[in-house]
Design a protein around this motif. Sequence first.
Motif, PDB file in Angstrom:
ATOM      1  N   LYS A   1      -0.769  -0.874  -0.863  1.00 34.23           N
ATOM      2  CA  LYS A   1       0.036   0.289  -0.480  1.00 34.23           C
ATOM      3  C   LYS A   1       1.522  -0.049  -0.484  1.00 34.23           C
ATOM      4  O   LYS A   1       2.347   0.730  -0.976  1.00 34.23           O
TER       5      LYS A   1
ATOM      6  N   ASP B   1      -6.772  -3.659  -8.660  1.00 38.96           N
ATOM      7  CA  ASP B   1      -6.423  -2.463  -7.878  1.00 38.96           C
ATOM      8  C   ASP B   1      -5.091  -1.858  -8.337  1.00 38.96           C
ATOM      9  O   ASP B   1      -4.926  -0.624  -8.333  1.00 38.96           O
TER      10      ASP B   1
ATOM     11  N   ASP C   1       2.791  -0.358  -4.098  1.00 42.85           N
ATOM     12  CA  ASP C   1       2.911   0.964  -4.702  1.00 42.85           C
ATOM     13  C   ASP C   1       4.178   1.654  -4.208  1.00 42.85           C
ATOM     14  O   ASP C   1       4.891   2.315  -4.975  1.00 42.85           O
ATOM     15  N   GLU C   2       4.490   1.484  -2.927  1.00 48.23           N
ATOM     16  CA  GLU C   2       5.714   2.075  -2.376  1.00 48.23           C
ATOM     17  C   GLU C   2       6.956   1.447  -3.010  1.00 48.23           C
ATOM     18  O   GLU C   2       7.948   2.145  -3.276  1.00 48.23           O
TER      19      GLU C   2
ATOM     20  N   ILE D   1      -4.360   1.966  -9.788  1.00 49.73           N
ATOM     21  CA  ILE D   1      -3.273   2.847  -9.344  1.00 49.73           C
ATOM     22  C   ILE D   1      -2.378   3.231 -10.522  1.00 49.73           C
ATOM     23  O   ILE D   1      -1.968   4.390 -10.664  1.00 49.73           O
TER      24      ILE D   1
ATOM     25  N   LYS E   1      -5.677  -4.082   1.231  1.00 42.13           N
ATOM     26  CA  LYS E   1      -5.356  -2.661   1.072  1.00 42.13           C
ATOM     27  C   LYS E   1      -3.940  -2.348   1.515  1.00 42.13           C
ATOM     28  O   LYS E   1      -3.247  -1.536   0.887  1.00 42.13           O
ATOM     29  N   ALA E   2      -3.498  -3.002   2.583  1.00 43.40           N
ATOM     30  CA  ALA E   2      -2.146  -2.762   3.081  1.00 43.40           C
ATOM     31  C   ALA E   2      -1.101  -3.252   2.078  1.00 43.40           C
ATOM     32  O   ALA E   2      -0.063  -2.605   1.876  1.00 43.40           O
TER      33      ALA E   2
END
Length: 243
Positions: free
Chosen positions: A21, A92, A24-25, A96, A17-18
């Motif tokens: 993220k 995932d 995505d950033e 997104i 999950k990290a």
Amino acid sequence: MKQVNIMGIPFACVQHKALIKLLDEHIMRNEKSFVITANPEIVMQAHDDSDYMSHLHRANYITADGIGIVRASQLLNNPLPERVTGFDLMIDLLEIANIKGYKIFLLGTYEDALTRVIENIRHNYPNIEIVGVHDGYFAMDDLSVSKKVKEADPDLTFVGLGVPKQERWISQNIDYFDKGIFLCVGGSLDVIAGDVKRAPVSWQKYNVEWLYRLLSQPKRWRRMTSLPRFVVQIIKKRLKRTS
């Protein structure tokens, strides 16, 4: 980010999950990132081939795609938190991309399979813009492929060329691109196409997905010989440290 060195390969000490993220950033900041999900086969190939090892070291993130890597990190008293597989990252990231309308490029497999991949992605993720595709049958020095990717200007490029071609291709071309996530996904495109089945959840739960693949694709047995070689090397390193 903390890294765990396993036989010369710096694995990112990060949870799934990290990492999602973080990637995505990177997309939101128009940055580029090279992501490899490595199993014992990749580790042993890099161990035997210094040129391939140098390509792996160009990645921004290398994750543990295989319980063997996680177990090895535990034996070496520097544990990684969990498996972070290429297929799970791809799914995932597609989710997104569907929410945020990201653009994707599909590179790999063969033309008929790519057609089914496109159909399935458009059905399950209707807000994604597929800006380009190319099959995996091309020479490494074919500059038209990297040119096609750059002109498409994707946010995410899923590279399913198989080991070691996919890692080499991204490494050799990453400087040519200005932005985007480049993720090695191995045979994940064939799974999305419906040509290959992923192991049932129960097999994944007990960390024997590798056995399911071997039983369903017996021709993989030669590739599986890297696993016992990997185990021997890790045990040697463990014994060396304890002595």
